[in-house]
Scaffold this motif. Structure first.
Motif, PDB file in Angstrom:
ATOM      1  N   ALA A  96     -25.706  21.060   3.473  1.00  0.00           N
ATOM      2  CA  ALA A  96     -24.794  21.424   4.566  1.00  0.00           C
ATOM      3  C   ALA A  96     -23.582  20.497   4.597  1.00  0.00           C
ATOM      4  O   ALA A  96     -22.450  20.939   4.826  1.00  0.00           O
ATOM      5  CB  ALA A  96     -25.539  21.367   5.902  1.00  0.00           C
ATOM      6  N   GLU A  97     -23.794  19.212   4.349  1.00  0.00           N
ATOM      7  CA  GLU A  97     -22.684  18.259   4.336  1.00  0.00           C
ATOM      8  C   GLU A  97     -21.735  18.530   3.170  1.00  0.00           C
ATOM      9  O   GLU A  97     -20.510  18.409   3.300  1.00  0.00           O
ATOM     10  CB  GLU A  97     -23.233  16.834   4.254  1.00  0.00           C
ATOM     11  N   MET A  98     -22.277  18.901   2.023  1.00  0.00           N
ATOM     12  CA  MET A  98     -21.428  19.220   0.868  1.00  0.00           C
ATOM     13  C   MET A  98     -20.577  20.449   1.133  1.00  0.00           C
ATOM     14  O   MET A  98     -19.459  20.563   0.617  1.00  0.00           O
ATOM     15  CB  MET A  98     -22.301  19.429  -0.372  1.00  0.00           C
ATOM     16  N   ASP A  99     -21.102  21.369   1.936  1.00  0.00           N
ATOM     17  CA  ASP A  99     -20.333  22.573   2.288  1.00  0.00           C
ATOM     18  C   ASP A  99     -19.354  22.321   3.422  1.00  0.00           C
ATOM     19  O   ASP A  99     -18.657  23.254   3.861  1.00  0.00           O
ATOM     20  CB  ASP A  99     -21.283  23.709   2.685  1.00  0.00           C
ATOM     21  N   GLY A 100     -19.315  21.076   3.926  1.00  0.00           N
ATOM     22  CA  GLY A 100     -18.392  20.736   5.006  1.00  0.00           C
ATOM     23  C   GLY A 100     -18.827  21.224   6.366  1.00  0.00           C
ATOM     24  O   GLY A 100     -17.986  21.460   7.243  1.00  0.00           O
ATOM     25  N   CYS A 101     -20.119  21.372   6.570  1.00  0.00           N
ATOM     26  CA  CYS A 101     -20.641  21.860   7.857  1.00  0.00           C
ATOM     27  C   CYS A 101     -20.518  20.769   8.911  1.00  0.00           C
ATOM     28  O   CYS A 101     -20.998  19.646   8.710  1.00  0.00           O
ATOM     29  CB  CYS A 101     -22.099  22.271   7.699  1.00  0.00           C
ATOM     30  N   PRO A 102     -19.871  21.046  10.051  1.00  0.00           N
ATOM     31  CA  PRO A 102     -19.776  20.043  11.125  1.00  0.00           C
ATOM     32  C   PRO A 102     -21.152  19.714  11.691  1.00  0.00           C
ATOM     33  O   PRO A 102     -22.101  20.488  11.563  1.00  0.00           O
ATOM     34  CB  PRO A 102     -18.891  20.729  12.176  1.00  0.00           C
TER      35      PRO A 102
END
Length: 292
Positions: free
Chosen positions: A188-194
């Motif tokens: 999720a962090e790699m996809d830029g998820c807040p």
């Protein structure tokens, strides 16, 4: 192997006897008492459905039912929400995480006598800390526990009960969050998820079974609430009918006026209500709880 089977019966007999004597028998006997007139001194006298008719026709029962339903509608969502937020925060990499967990859980192991007296002081209309703070900023004083409106009093007690119980729900939810794979967070962090979307779209669905269990336990706890009202309100003998809860009413009928028939009837009506709400929650489970 058959000659060792008797050890199974011997080792389980204490539990079976304890269940029969202290759970099954009182449960069934209380149902029998709902159809009798018994003052705890003379033998029970069969009167049929008179207790059931009497209880549902009296105003105190409906006052108590209204109050406990209102209490549950406030307590259950608030406790679940704050427990969910606290569990999510304490699942992050923060300093003194263990200390914060202890502080959040400390109210759970605090006796209601101490906790109730503390909240009575906090909510006192003359010398309470909340009114003192409100006075400094130009508001108040407000009446909480001595307010003429019943819904203000019940809401004040619900807030105190949230403080007491949020720690136990937090532990359950925290255990569920710690079982979530770190790879999911990393993806999720790699996809830029807040962070907030990660919480609403990943964490909450994955811990929904734990949330469901917390809702069930909190609902049962809310309808069983007794000690919080016993400590924060006056004596059961002097509590106004408008502030009664079902358990206070049961206690008053059973042990202060010795009317075991109406008390048992009220207890069984409460059991039927809790059972109905639990079954309703069970029916709604498949709509939002995700087990995979």
């Amino acid at each position: 192997m058959h000659k060792y089977n008797h050890w199974g019966y011997i080792l389980t007999s204490p539990f079976v006897l304890g269940f029969l004597l202290f759970s099954a028998f009182p449960f069934l006997y209380s149902l029998y008492l709902t159809f009798t007139d018994w003052d705890m001194f003379n033998p029970p006298r069969w009167i049929g459905a008179a207790n059931w008719i009497q209880v549902v026709q009296e105003a105190p029962f409906w006052y108590s039912l209204r109050n406990i339903v209102y209490f549950a509608l406030l307590f259950v969502p608030l406790q679940t929400f704050f427990a969910l937020i606290a569990a999510y925060v304490l699942n992050q990499s923060i300093r003194a995480k263990g200390l914060y967990r202890v502080l959040y859980f400390l109210p759970v192991v605090t006796p209601w006598i101490a906790g109730g007296l503390l909240w009575k002081w906090l909510l006192d209309s003359n010398f309470g800390l909340l009114n003192l703070i409100a006075g400094y900023v130009g508001f108040g004083p407000y009446k909480f526990l001595d307010n003429p409106h019943w819904w203000v009093v019940i809401a004040s007690i619900a807030v105190a009960n949230v403080w007491k119980g949020v720690g136990s729900s937090m532990v359950i939810l925290l255990a569920g969050m710690q079982n979530i794979s770190k790879e999911i967070y990393e993806a999720a962090e790699m996809d830029g998820c807040p962070k907030w979307k990660m919480f609403t779209n990943i964490v909450i669905p994955l811990v929904s079974p734990m949330v469901y269990m917390v809702l069930i336990l909190s609902t049962i706890s809310a309808f069983h609430a007794f000690d919080v009202f016993l400590v924060m309100l006056d004596s059961p003998a002097t509590v106004k009918d408008q502030l009664l809860t079902t358990n206070i009413l049961i206690y008053r009928d059973a042990f202060m006026t010795f009317k075991m028939g109406p008390a048992s009837t009220t207890a069984w009506l409460l059991f039927i209500l809790i059972l109905g709400i639990t079954l309703l929650q069970r029916m709604m489970e498949k709509r939002w709880v995700h087990y995979e």
